[in-house]
Enzyme design. Structure first.
Site, short mmCIF file in Angstrom:
data_model
loop_
_atom_site.label_atom_id
_atom_site.label_comp_id
_atom_site.label_asym_id
_atom_site.label_seq_id
_atom_site.Cartn_x
_atom_site.Cartn_y
_atom_site.Cartn_z
N SER A 99 0.82 -1.28 0.30
CA SER A 99 0.10 -0.03 -0.10
C SER A 99 1.15 1.42 0.15
O SER A 99 0.68 2.45 -1.16
CB SER A 99 -0.81 -0.02 1.25
OG SER A 99 -0.16 0.21 2.46
N MET A 122 9.83 -7.01 5.26
CA MET A 122 9.57 -7.06 6.15
C MET A 122 10.82 -7.74 6.69
O MET A 122 11.14 -8.84 6.72
CB MET A 122 8.62 -8.07 7.21
CG MET A 122 7.92 -7.38 6.66
SD MET A 122 7.33 -5.32 7.60
CE MET A 122 7.19 -6.11 9.69
N ARG A 123 12.18 -7.26 6.49
CA ARG A 123 13.53 -8.11 6.68
C ARG A 123 14.69 -7.63 7.29
O ARG A 123 14.14 -5.66 5.91
CB ARG A 123 13.50 -8.66 5.14
CG ARG A 123 14.83 -9.99 5.22
CD ARG A 123 14.45 -10.75 3.43
NE ARG A 123 15.92 -11.35 3.69
CZ ARG A 123 17.21 -10.92 3.03
NH1 ARG A 123 17.34 -9.51 3.29
NH2 ARG A 123 18.48 -11.53 3.28
N LEU A 146 17.80 -5.75 6.99
CA LEU A 146 18.79 -5.63 5.72
C LEU A 146 20.17 -6.19 6.79
O LEU A 146 20.15 -5.54 7.80
CB LEU A 146 18.94 -4.76 5.12
CG LEU A 146 17.63 -3.97 3.95
CD1 LEU A 146 17.68 -1.83 3.89
CD2 LEU A 146 17.76 -4.62 3.64
N ASN A 183 12.88 4.52 4.72
CA ASN A 183 11.85 3.72 5.98
C ASN A 183 10.44 4.39 6.27
O ASN A 183 10.95 5.55 6.72
CB ASN A 183 12.23 2.67 6.68
CG ASN A 183 11.53 1.27 7.14
OD1 ASN A 183 10.93 1.51 6.64
ND2 ASN A 183 11.76 1.35 8.38
N HIS A 188 7.94 4.28 9.45
CA HIS A 188 8.03 3.64 10.64
C HIS A 188 6.80 3.74 11.19
O HIS A 188 6.20 4.81 11.63
CB HIS A 188 8.78 3.69 11.33
CG HIS A 188 8.97 2.98 12.39
ND1 HIS A 188 8.80 1.62 12.57
CD2 HIS A 188 8.65 2.83 13.69
CE1 HIS A 188 8.90 0.64 13.79
NE2 HIS A 188 8.89 2.25 15.15
N SER A 210 7.19 7.86 10.78
CA SER A 210 7.53 8.38 10.93
C SER A 210 9.05 7.73 9.16
O SER A 210 8.59 6.92 9.29
CB SER A 210 9.31 8.14 11.61
OG SER A 210 8.50 9.14 13.07
N GLU A 233 22.85 0.77 10.24
CA GLU A 233 22.35 -0.92 10.79
C GLU A 233 21.64 -0.86 12.05
O GLU A 233 21.18 -1.93 12.29
CB GLU A 233 24.06 -0.90 10.73
CG GLU A 233 24.36 -1.26 9.37
CD GLU A 233 26.27 -1.58 9.95
OE1 GLU A 233 26.36 -3.02 10.90
OE2 GLU A 233 26.85 -1.72 9.75
N ASP A 253 15.43 1.01 12.98
CA ASP A 253 14.27 2.36 12.74
C ASP A 253 15.45 3.57 13.94
O ASP A 253 14.69 4.07 14.73
CB ASP A 253 13.74 1.47 13.84
CG ASP A 253 12.44 1.34 12.66
OD1 ASP A 253 12.85 0.72 11.85
OD2 ASP A 253 11.80 0.34 13.59
N ALA A 263 -1.71 7.87 7.30
CA ALA A 263 -1.08 9.16 7.02
C ALA A 263 0.00 9.08 6.79
O ALA A 263 1.01 9.71 5.77
CB ALA A 263 -0.80 10.00 8.73
N GLU A 264 0.78 7.81 6.94
CA GLU A 264 1.65 6.96 6.06
C GLU A 264 1.68 6.98 4.43
O GLU A 264 2.84 7.94 3.58
CB GLU A 264 2.17 5.70 6.57
CG GLU A 264 2.47 5.47 7.35
CD GLU A 264 2.60 3.62 8.04
OE1 GLU A 264 2.67 3.09 6.53
OE2 GLU A 264 2.57 3.52 8.97
#
Length: 186
Positions: free
Chosen positions: A16, A88-89, A91, A105, A107, A134, A140, A143, A171-172
């Site tokens: 989405s 959903m991994r 890195l 990203n 969040h 956010s 590394e 978040d 909102a995202e």
């Protein structure tokens, strides 16, 4: 030198936020949608909207080995910026260093609050009056990168994690395309 306005989006599911980034693209071009889950619904949507896709199942791969394969696909697409949108991994350190300062990203919390998972439940359990989302630079540390933009969402007395999630997601969809455009055109 990679052009930062050439964006690759990484997804693992329905996509989405990827759709919002594609539909509201301003000042950037989405050159690839990539996934670690070949069955991710967002891949079909991207392909139907003439956006190149790449997918490999990450199961059975060493984390860095998979990330090197994915990075090769991003290089072939001449991507300059990566937008994580429900990827959903975690890195690998190699990948984060290879693309340092060029991975964003979204969040579902007002960072630095509630890094990681279960953000809506944690906000409700804490009795917070406001939640939100956010956009941050990926480092590394999970978040923990520089926050580039946030949007607040009031918490209602009758909110459940699911109802709060839906309002934060809306909102995202407004915040991420705006912040991405500002980031790649600075």
């Amino acid at each position: 030198m990679r052009d930062p306005r050439r964006v690759a989006i990484l997804i693992s599911g329905r996509g989405s936020n990827m759709r919002a980034l594609l539909e509201q693209a301003s000042g950037y071009e989405v050159v690839l949608v990539a996934s670690n889950k070949p069955e991710a619904a967002g891949l079909a949507w991207a392909a139907q909207h003439d956006t190149p896709t790449w997918a490999r199942d990450s199961k059975g791969f060493d984390k860095e080995e998979f990330d090197r394969l994915m990075s090769k696909a991003l290089d072939e697409a001449k991507a300059g910026t990566i937008a994580l949108a429900g990827f959903m991994r975690i890195l690998s350190p190699w990948f984060v260093n290879e693309w340092a300062g060029r991975i964003l990203n979204i969040h579902p919390s007002l960072l630095p609050k509630y890094r990681g998972l279960d953000t809506h439940t944690r906000a409700l359990d804490a009795g917070d009056q406001v939640s939100g989302c956010s956009v941050h630079v990926v480092t590394e540390e999970l978040d923990a990168g520089e926050v580039l933009g946030q949007a607040e969402v009031p918490i209602k007395p009758d909110d459940t994690p699911e109802s709060l999630e839906q309002r934060v997601l809306a909102a995202e969809h407004r915040l991420y395309p705006k912040v991405l455009s500002e980031f790649v055109n600075r």
